[in-house]
Write a protein that holds these residues in place. Structure first.
Motif, PDB file in Angstrom:
ATOM      1  N   VAL A  53      -3.267   3.301   6.008  1.00 49.68           N
ATOM      2  CA  VAL A  53      -2.518   2.211   5.376  1.00 49.68           C
ATOM      3  C   VAL A  53      -2.755   0.907   6.126  1.00 49.68           C
ATOM      4  O   VAL A  53      -3.036  -0.138   5.531  1.00 49.68           O
ATOM      5  N   LEU A  78      -7.108   1.423  -2.353  1.00 49.73           N
ATOM      6  CA  LEU A  78      -6.375   2.683  -2.211  1.00 49.73           C
ATOM      7  C   LEU A  78      -6.852   3.681  -3.269  1.00 49.73           C
ATOM      8  O   LEU A  78      -7.088   4.865  -2.977  1.00 49.73           O
ATOM      9  N   HIS A  81      -8.474   7.246  -2.492  1.00 47.37           N
ATOM     10  CA  HIS A  81      -7.832   8.426  -3.052  1.00 47.37           C
ATOM     11  C   HIS A  81      -8.838   9.224  -3.900  1.00 47.37           C
ATOM     12  O   HIS A  81      -8.947  10.443  -3.779  1.00 47.37           O
ATOM     13  N   VAL A 128       0.846  -1.201   0.000  1.00 46.64           N
ATOM     14  CA  VAL A 128       0.000   0.000   0.000  1.00 46.64           C
ATOM     15  C   VAL A 128       0.884   1.254   0.000  1.00 46.64           C
ATOM     16  O   VAL A 128       0.640   2.208  -0.740  1.00 46.64           O
ATOM     17  N   ILE A 179      -6.289  -0.498   5.535  1.00 45.79           N
ATOM     18  CA  ILE A 179      -6.430  -1.185   4.244  1.00 45.79           C
ATOM     19  C   ILE A 179      -5.746  -2.555   4.311  1.00 45.79           C
ATOM     20  O   ILE A 179      -6.306  -3.571   3.913  1.00 45.79           O
ATOM     21  N   GLU A 191      -4.810  -2.541  -4.054  1.00 48.15           N
ATOM     22  CA  GLU A 191      -4.547  -1.362  -4.861  1.00 48.15           C
ATOM     23  C   GLU A 191      -5.855  -0.661  -5.222  1.00 48.15           C
ATOM     24  O   GLU A 191      -5.954   0.569  -5.172  1.00 48.15           O
ATOM     25  N   ALA A 197       0.928   4.013  -2.961  1.00 49.97           N
ATOM     26  CA  ALA A 197       0.640   5.406  -2.617  1.00 49.97           C
ATOM     27  C   ALA A 197       1.763   6.297  -3.155  1.00 49.97           C
ATOM     28  O   ALA A 197       1.520   7.327  -3.774  1.00 49.97           O
TER      29      ALA A 197
END
Ligand code: ADP
Ligand code: MG
Length: 440
Positions: free
Chosen positions: A294, A312, A316, A278, A297, A309, A282
């Motif tokens: 992090v 994330l 995001h 992660v 997740i 992924e 990132a």
């Protein structure tokens, strides 16, 4: 003039970062805008794979960004600053003219691959092969279930090999493409051309060879291709979702060929590796999520890396719509739909029940004032679980545990979170509590 161009380019980048976060990569910052004339913006990149990524994945988004920023339609041209005629060595279509243009993903490099106990052997073998193709392990057979990084490793190997040997001839393709080429070659009576092409390679990389299962004629052809290349000491790399022997209806002679070099399995990543992945993803996207996001997740998504992924990316994306800041609340609500919270309606009293049983303490202890470790620790675990598994606010959670304030709950959360990172036993205990709560 140069300043104007730099300014426009910078605004385009910010626009992309904000509106198309899934496309954004931190190497975008290294792109040089070369010129802007007559509605043509030329930009220069130092890597071939970057050039193709921009052209094939980002062109539309760049047009949109430029339109928004300048109010004009702008065409983009992507120049590779230190390369010429690279197509030849990067892709060798076999016996087919109407082939889709193939390119290696700039994301799939060794530098972007996180090594952990789950993939150490496969990774080391790929590095060795990229440095000395045909000499280290031949064939190299990588297997593991979906989303665990086989394609990433295979493409990294190709790209690294091309860095060592710019003129190397490589074919990388999915097994499905191989089979389709083969079928087309038969239909067009061009089997001879098909075979000829494969004999002039330094390395052949075929992804997902389980596709050969039950395809008898393709297996036969594959067998001959394999033998020809193998005898010429050319590197062969294969991947599949299971070991050679487990591929259904695969001829025994192929199974034994595949087993004759190195067979390396990739397993599911452990917690530390997931954390590192992660972080890596990132970093590639130029974002810096807080540590608790992090670890949230990495804790919640433990099956496959692609999903890690994807999560994330989703968080995001949501953050970009909401001011750009990634917070634990946002991450929790993003994960909420898929996580146990919504599905199970876990209550604080269920958490207390589970914790009192696990640690052999009484509910009145958890709610009382005692601070000895034997009580304080289970209490902190309760608060941690309550924060992770319920939608109660910090104040509400504190209220359930003897009227403690929100900073005490936050401190408890961070303490346990950190312990989970550093102490395997505690992590196992917490994970099993989570598992039992979310399953009941
Ligand atoms: P497979 O081919 O095994 O199905 P992929 O190679 O497509 O899996 O990997 C899925 C996603 O997970 C990709 O985005 C890849 O970059 C990522 N990934 C898998 N393993 C790792 C790793 N060890 N480090 C970084 N990224 C990884
Ligand atoms: Mg794959």
């Amino acid at each position: 003039m140069a300043d104007v161009l730099a300014d426009i380019w910078d605004k385009i980048l910010r626009y992309l970062q904000k509106n198309r976060p899934q496309l954004w990569r931190s190497w975008f910052e290294q792109i040089e805008p070369a010129s802007l004339e007559n509605g043509l913006l030329r930009i220069e990149v130092s890597e071939r794979s970057w050039q193709l990524y921009l052209k094939q994945k980002c062109n539309e988004a760049l047009n949109e960004a430029a339109q928004q920023i300048t109010g004009h339609f702008i065409t983009f041209e992507y120049i590779h600053s230190n390369g010429h005629q690279p197509e030849k060595r990067e892709f060798t279509p076999a016996a087919s003219e109407d082939i889709e243009l193939f390119y290696f993903s700039p994301d799939y490099t060794f530098g972007n691959f996180v090594v952990g106990p789950c993939n150490r052997l496969a990774h080391a073998a790929c590095i060795a092969v990229s440095e000395a193709p045909g000499q280290a392990y031949n064939p190299l057979f990588i297997h593991g279930s979906v989303g665990l990084g086989k394609t990433h490793l295979l493409q990294s190997t190709c790209q690294a090999m091309l860095k060592h040997n710019r003129d190397g001839h490589i074919t990388y393709m999915s097994c499905e493409t191989f089979v389709n080429h083969f079928i087309r070659a038969i239909e067009k009576g061009k089997l001879h051309d098909f075979r000829y092409k494969y004999r002039h390679l330094d390395m052949i990389v075929i992804d997902d060879v389980q596709f050969l299962s039950e395809r008898e004629r393709s297996q036969e052809e594959f067998f001959h291709t394999f033998n020809t290349l193998y005898q010429a000491r050319k590197q062969i790399i294969l991947s599949a979702d299971c070991s050679p022997a487990e591929i259904p209806k695969l001829e025994q002679r192929l199974v034994s060929r595949f087993n004759q070099g190195l067979v390396a399995r990739i397993d599911k990543p452990d917690y530390e590796t997931r954390m590192a992945i992660v972080h890596k993803k990132a970093q590639m996207r130029g974002i810096n999520p807080p540590e608790d996001v992090v670890s949230l997740i990495a804790r919640k998504i433990d099956t496959n890396t692609r999903e890690l992924e994807g999560t994330l990316t989703k968080i995001h994306g949501l953050a970009m719509l909401d001011g750009g800041k990634i917070t634990i609340e946002l991450a929790r609500s993003a994960l909420g739909e898929e996580s146990a919270i919504q599905r199970h309606h876990i209550t604080i009293s269920q958490i207390i029940d589970a914790v009192t049983e696990t640690f052999n303490v009484r509910m009145s202890d958890l709610q009382g004032k005692r601070r000895s470790r034997s009580i304080a620790f289970p209490r902190q675990v309760c608060m941690f679980l309550a924060r992770d598994l319920t939608n109660h606010s910090l104040e509400e959670i504190g209220g359930h545990f003897g009227g403690r304030d929100h900073s005490t709950v936050l401190h408890a959360y961070r303490t346990i979170d950190k312990l989970c990172d550093n102490d395997e036993n505690i992590r196992a205990t917490v994970n099993s509590l989570v598992a039992s709560l979310t399953q009941s």
